[in-house]
Design an enzyme around this catalytic site. Structure first.
Site, short mmCIF file in Angstrom:
data_model
loop_
_atom_site.label_atom_id
_atom_site.label_comp_id
_atom_site.label_asym_id
_atom_site.label_seq_id
_atom_site.Cartn_x
_atom_site.Cartn_y
_atom_site.Cartn_z
N GLU A 176 -39.47 -28.67 -6.06
CA GLU A 176 -39.20 -28.06 -7.37
C GLU A 176 -39.53 -29.03 -8.51
OE1 GLU A 176 -35.70 -25.85 -10.01
OE2 GLU A 176 -35.19 -26.76 -8.10
N LYS A 213 -40.99 -24.24 -5.77
CA LYS A 213 -40.14 -23.56 -6.74
C LYS A 213 -40.57 -24.03 -8.13
CE LYS A 213 -35.38 -22.44 -8.05
NZ LYS A 213 -33.97 -22.37 -7.61
#
Length: 295
Positions: A176, A213
């Site tokens: 992420e 993500k």
């Protein structure tokens, strides 16, 4: 579910991944959003008890197990807790929801327009414990705040380096590198980040995969190529401060990406709601986010 069944569920499931991983620093804010003001607890354990009760209520809600939530990201204390009389990862799997664990230890101070993750020497031990509890994968977050190629590449490089450690531990990493949606130069910086991600994927051995993500891109469809990459199991989107309505509208412009929302999922839940009101509110959010994820 076996690891292979979880892999297939995440790869092809029509739905989204719920983010239930608020950690120590963000827990008071999450509780305030739930209608519990700071001061309602005296100790950290009491605070975590309140947030765990909220998460139990979500996990046990009938709408949470209706097939539209295909995964859930947990905070470590949530992973170690119970719901429905069972360990949380086992209870999620029983409901058809693949469990993930937040494993980063927070962020360093900003440098070169970015915040790297703090060192994580105990990562392998945490992954081993998570795997023993039936967890499928992990999530770890960095933040990019400006189009500075030095900072962007440092963030992405660190994410892949930690991802390699997680793969070696037998779990699926969600990388992420969040791009701050308020950054004025986000459109240009996201292209720099995309190039760095491709470099990281190119360095992965054949047969290995990661998940990504990412902030919903300023340029719709920018990450569509990543959703088709053989080394990417799935690309999920964070809400990044958008409201549920804004996040769903932006996500629907990006084929192949699915949601992994926290605020966008929880924003209208309150602890004083009756079970009927709570389930109705949560169900409406789940329906809206799932629809945007399969648009």
């Amino acid at each position: 579910m076996t690891f292979e069944e979880m892999t297939a569920r995440i790869a092809a499931g029509e739905g989204f991944i719920a983010a239930l991983d608020q950690s120590g620093g963000s827990t008071p804010k999450a509780l305030k959003g739930y209608g519990i003001e700071e001061g309602a607890w005296n100790t950290e354990d009491e605070m975590f008890g309140l947030i765990h009760a909220m998460r139990q209520r979500i996990i046990e809600s009938p709408c949470f197990g209706n097939g539209k939530v295909i995964g859930a990201i947990l905070f470590e204390k949530t992973m170690d807790g119970t719901s429905g009389g069972k360990p949380v990862p086992a209870r999620l799997a029983e409901r058809g929801i693949v469990p993930f664990l937040k494993v980063d230890k927070g962020l360093e101070d900003e440098r070169d327009g970015a915040q790297l993750m703090k060192p994580n020497p105990g990562l392998e031990d945490l992954c081993a414990r998570a795997k023993s509890l039936g967890v499928f994968g992990t999530k770890m977050r960095s933040v990019i705040k400006a189009n500075n190629p030095v900072g962007i590449k440092a963030v992405v490089h660190q994410q892949f380096a930690e991802g390699v450690r997680i793969i070696a531990s037998g779990l699926m990493p969600i990388l992420e590198p969040e791009y701050d949606i308020t950054a004025a130069d986000r459109a240009e910086g996201e292209k720099v980040m995309l190039e760095a991600i491709h470099e990281g994927l190119g360095a992965l051995p054949e047969g290995q995969q990661v998940m990504l993500k990412l902030s919903i891109p300023k340029e719709p469809g920018l990450y569509t190529e990543l959703t088709r990459h053989p080394k990417v199991l799935r690309v999920v989107a964070l809400s990044g401060g958008y409201s549920t309505e804004e996040a769903c509208a932006e996500l629907s412009k990006n084929p192949g990406m699915i949601a992994s929302f926290s605020r966008g999922l929880l924003q209208d839940l309150r602890h004083r709601q009756s079970d009927e009101e709570f389930d109705g509110t949560l169900g409406a959010a789940i329906d809206q986010i799932a629809a945007a994820s399969v648009a």
